[in-house]
Design a protein around this motif. Structure first.
Motif, PDB file in Angstrom:
ATOM      1  N   PHE A   6       0.823  -1.116  -0.062  1.00 41.83           N
ATOM      2  CA  PHE A   6       0.016   0.041   0.151  1.00 41.83           C
ATOM      3  C   PHE A   6       1.070   1.150   0.015  1.00 41.83           C
ATOM      4  CE2 PHE A   6       0.329  -1.680   4.498  1.00 41.83           C
ATOM      5  CZ  PHE A   6       1.087  -0.458   4.975  1.00 41.83           C
ATOM      6  N   ALA A   7       0.227   2.251  -0.514  1.00 45.70           N
ATOM      7  CA  ALA A   7       0.906   3.646  -0.305  1.00 45.70           C
ATOM      8  C   ALA A   7       0.989   4.131   1.080  1.00 45.70           C
ATOM      9  CB  ALA A   7       0.456   4.655  -1.389  1.00 45.70           C
ATOM     10  N   TYR A   8       1.658   5.102   1.556  1.00 44.58           N
ATOM     11  CA  TYR A   8       1.737   5.594   2.690  1.00 44.58           C
ATOM     12  C   TYR A   8       1.718   6.969   2.861  1.00 44.58           C
ATOM     13  CZ  TYR A   8       3.433   6.699   7.751  1.00 44.58           C
ATOM     14  OH  TYR A   8       3.512   7.190   9.011  1.00 44.58           O
ATOM     15  N   ARG A  10       1.376  10.443   5.517  1.00 42.90           N
ATOM     16  CA  ARG A  10       1.419  11.097   7.031  1.00 42.90           C
ATOM     17  C   ARG A  10       1.103  12.592   6.828  1.00 42.90           C
ATOM     18  NH1 ARG A  10       5.439  12.263  11.253  1.00 42.90           N
ATOM     19  NH2 ARG A  10       4.562  11.288  13.525  1.00 42.90           N
ATOM     20  N   TYR A  30      -7.519   5.114   7.636  1.00 46.56           N
ATOM     21  CA  TYR A  30      -6.950   5.959   8.463  1.00 46.56           C
ATOM     22  C   TYR A  30      -6.360   5.076   9.718  1.00 46.56           C
ATOM     23  CZ  TYR A  30      -9.484  10.041   6.771  1.00 46.56           C
ATOM     24  OH  TYR A  30     -10.158  11.000   5.963  1.00 46.56           O
ATOM     25  N   VAL A  50      -4.191   3.101  -0.078  1.00 44.11           N
ATOM     26  CA  VAL A  50      -3.264   4.072   1.067  1.00 44.11           C
ATOM     27  C   VAL A  50      -3.858   3.980   2.390  1.00 44.11           C
ATOM     28  CG1 VAL A  50      -3.100   6.527   1.112  1.00 44.11           C
ATOM     29  CG2 VAL A  50      -3.646   5.657  -1.250  1.00 44.11           C
ATOM     30  N   LEU A  51      -2.632   3.964   2.980  1.00 42.29           N
ATOM     31  CA  LEU A  51      -2.785   4.193   4.554  1.00 42.29           C
ATOM     32  C   LEU A  51      -2.606   5.636   5.016  1.00 42.29           C
ATOM     33  CD1 LEU A  51      -3.228   2.173   6.783  1.00 42.29           C
ATOM     34  CD2 LEU A  51      -0.903   1.811   7.020  1.00 42.29           C
ATOM     35  N   ILE A  52      -3.212   6.255   5.587  1.00 39.99           N
ATOM     36  CA  ILE A  52      -3.171   7.449   6.264  1.00 39.99           C
ATOM     37  C   ILE A  52      -2.783   7.613   7.404  1.00 39.99           C
ATOM     38  CG2 ILE A  52      -4.126   9.685   6.077  1.00 39.99           C
ATOM     39  CD1 ILE A  52      -6.124   8.628   3.680  1.00 39.99           C
ATOM     40  N   ASP A  53      -1.868   7.925   7.912  1.00 39.91           N
ATOM     41  CA  ASP A  53      -1.255   7.761   9.454  1.00 39.91           C
ATOM     42  C   ASP A  53      -1.620   9.496   9.793  1.00 39.91           C
ATOM     43  OD1 ASP A  53      -0.040   7.990  11.727  1.00 39.91           O
ATOM     44  OD2 ASP A  53       2.019   7.368  10.898  1.00 39.91           O
TER      45      ASP A  53
END
Length: 285
Positions: A6-8, A10, A30, A50-53
């Motif tokens: 996955f894309a990351y 922050r 999220y 996409v993982l949104i930190d």
């Protein structure tokens, strides 16, 4: 198994977080502490592009007393609820529940906002938000809005939030000198998911209980407010007759399902026993 690639991202603001979610066409998740999401990713129960930190968003940090309520940032760790003086002073029911949440390693990573956003019906903190009459501060496309806990939990893992929204903070009415509280749960081992658990917050004038709020977990698809049991103790002294009446009334408040480990009838029985323990604890506060 391991997580799909996955894309990351922050982001450093709520606006950037929403833009990242929109940029993924909604195929994003999220993450704050990752207590529940990371295992779900590893087992590919969730596989976002996409993982949104959220950990760098300042609006989600901090604990402040604002007038008559305590604002708890969504990124507040479970472990902080054990020791934070403002929580112990103004949200004592949350502090009482904190030692029962999983194990130290999880409490060091998990966040209050993440737990309430997930709305696991077997978790301690979502139910305590219901018992405390908290409001959820939610960020979405139209800005910030606040949703009372009574309207927030809607179905199994379903809340009043819509995809893309972020739980920014929890607003808890500050407890005063007349408030009394109790928390307890029944689990096979400390740190396991409870077979049944709950908390009570009320005001006491002499021997008389006023404005009780009772919330249980692990008794249905959402945290459950026991309004019929509350009605049996409101305006009364907590004697044996009042407690027994509340235990009988609890049957109309909960609707547990049979599962592979615990029959519904057993959960009902345990819930009645637990409620008796909670109310007797209030007598000694």
């Amino acid at each position: 198994m391991k997580a799909r690639a996955f894309a990351y991202a922050r982001p450093s603001s709520l606006a950037e977080a929403h833009a990242a979610f929109d940029g993924a066409d909604g195929d994003a998740s999220y993450i704050s502490g990752g207590q529940s999401l990371v295992p779900a990713l590893a087992m590919r129960l969730q596989a976002p592009q996409v993982l949104i930190d959220l950990s760098a968003i300042p609006e989600m940090r901090g604990i402040q007393l604002e007038g008559e309520s305590l604002r708890i940032g969504g990124l507040t760790r479970h472990a902080e609820t054990l020791t934070e003086p403002l929580i112990r002073a103004h949200a004592p029911l949350l502090a009482a529940a904190a030692p029962f949440v999983a194990h130290p390693a999880i409490r060091n990573r998990g966040t209050v906002g993440g737990s309430v956003a997930l709305a696991d019906p077997a978790s301690e903190f979502p139910a305590m938000m219901l018992a405390m009459g908290a409001e959820m501060e939610i960020s979405g496309a139209s800005g910030l809005r606040r949703v009372p806990a009574d309207d927030y939990f809607q179905d199994l893992y379903q809340t009043a939030m819509v995809p893309g929204e972020i739980l920014v903070a929890l607003h808890v009415p500050a407890a005063g000198p007349r408030h009394v509280w109790a928390f307890d749960e029944m689990a096979r081992r400390r740190g396991d998911y409870a077979m049944v658990g709950g908390g009570v917050l009320a005001e006491r004038d002499g021997a008389v209980i006023a404005n009780p709020r009772i919330a249980l977990f692990s008794v249905g698809p959402t945290p459950v407010r026991a309004r019929n049991a509350e009605a049996e103790i409101a305006g009364k002294a907590l004697d044996a007759d009042a407690i027994a009446a509340a235990q009988r009334a609890l049957d109309a408040d909960i609707d547990p399902l049979d599962d592979a480990e615990i029959p519904a009838a057993m959960r009902r029985h345990l819930a009645r026993v637990l409620l008796g323990r909670l109310l007797r604890k209030l007598e000694t506060c």
